[in-house]
Scaffold this active site. Sequence first.
Site, PDB file in Angstrom:
ATOM      1  N   ALA A 163       0.837  -1.204   0.000  1.00 29.61           N
ATOM      2  CA  ALA A 163       0.000   0.000   0.000  1.00 29.61           C
ATOM      3  C   ALA A 163       0.875   1.260   0.000  1.00 29.61           C
ATOM      4  O   ALA A 163       1.956   1.256   0.581  1.00 29.61           O
ATOM      5  CB  ALA A 163      -0.906  -0.009   1.218  1.00 29.61           C
TER       6      ALA A 163
ATOM      7  N   GLY B 119       0.031   1.285  -3.282  1.00 34.70           N
ATOM      8  CA  GLY B 119      -0.191   0.512  -4.492  1.00 34.70           C
ATOM      9  C   GLY B 119       0.429   0.991  -5.786  1.00 34.70           C
ATOM     10  O   GLY B 119       0.133   0.433  -6.835  1.00 34.70           O
TER      11      GLY B 119
ATOM     12  N   ASP C 141       9.773  -2.957  -0.869  1.00 36.08           N
ATOM     13  CA  ASP C 141       9.911  -1.507  -0.730  1.00 36.08           C
ATOM     14  C   ASP C 141       9.681  -1.229   0.749  1.00 36.08           C
ATOM     15  O   ASP C 141       8.567  -0.998   1.187  1.00 36.08           O
ATOM     16  CB  ASP C 141       8.876  -0.805  -1.615  1.00 36.08           C
ATOM     17  CG  ASP C 141       8.977   0.706  -1.534  1.00 36.08           C
ATOM     18  OD1 ASP C 141      10.015   1.202  -1.054  1.00 36.08           O
ATOM     19  OD2 ASP C 141       8.023   1.392  -1.938  1.00 36.08           O
TER      20      ASP C 141
ATOM     21  N   CYS D 146      13.169   4.687   0.334  1.00 33.62           N
ATOM     22  CA  CYS D 146      13.235   6.093  -0.080  1.00 33.62           C
ATOM     23  C   CYS D 146      13.988   6.882   0.988  1.00 33.62           C
ATOM     24  O   CYS D 146      13.483   7.861   1.541  1.00 33.62           O
ATOM     25  CB  CYS D 146      11.842   6.668  -0.337  1.00 33.62           C
ATOM     26  SG  CYS D 146      10.695   6.533   1.044  1.00 33.62           S
TER      27      CYS D 146
END
Length: 263
Positions: A80, A82, A143, A196
Amino acid sequence: VLQTQAPVDISVKSNPELWAEKLDGKLLPTNGVRLKSGGKIVTLEGYETGDWWVQDLSAQLPVHIMGDIAGKTIIDMCSAPGGKTSQLLAKGANVIAIDQNEFRLNRMRDNIERLQLNENLTIKLSDAVKYTTREKVDIVLLDAPCSGTGTIRKNPDLPFLKDDGLIKSVAKLQRQMLTKACELVKDGGTIIFATCSLQPEEGENHLLNLPDGLKISPIRRKEIPGLEKSITAKGAMRILPNMYKDGLDGFFIARFTKIPSES
């Protein structure tokens, strides 16, 4: 770059050249599009019809470096809201999307319904570290949760909100998730790890002591035209916000192969 407004990048389901022309944008190395003009996103052509979704260039790269994934089974461990899940589905993969946040999963369902990409998607509400499956998959996309320091262009207060203790605890969780990813992927399969973050604890340092059964699969310059300088000596990507014209989010990306176990 950090003091200017971040541009809006989008991923498209198909025909990026057409959408670059329609939206007066510029093609990206990932076959996404960078928009030149501002305005309300939801009013732009193609939004309501589900032809594209907003996604920063850096965030497009983990799926981009997978290559041809049509027909492959992929676990998206922290899926999520997504964006990367949508990329995987648009490229023809069968996706198991995992997230432990029900609100964010519902948001993802809404996004993917707009994009009409539901067909090959299975959604699991689960803590990724505890998730198990009988069938090992071709690829795991991790991720991972992180400090988010690579998104400082969009969140200028970040340096004041993060501390060393938080980064250490998040890095420990990332390690646990990477170990779990190795359990979920088949021998010879691929793991894509991304954060990130600009912090080495959440990127390069993970390469110093990999979980058993993993080896790095170097990312090649030809895979990422325009971002070749982001490739590190070990074949990972360390993306800084100034590495592309008009900027992009800071990211770390590494690709691994699971070494076949000895019988």
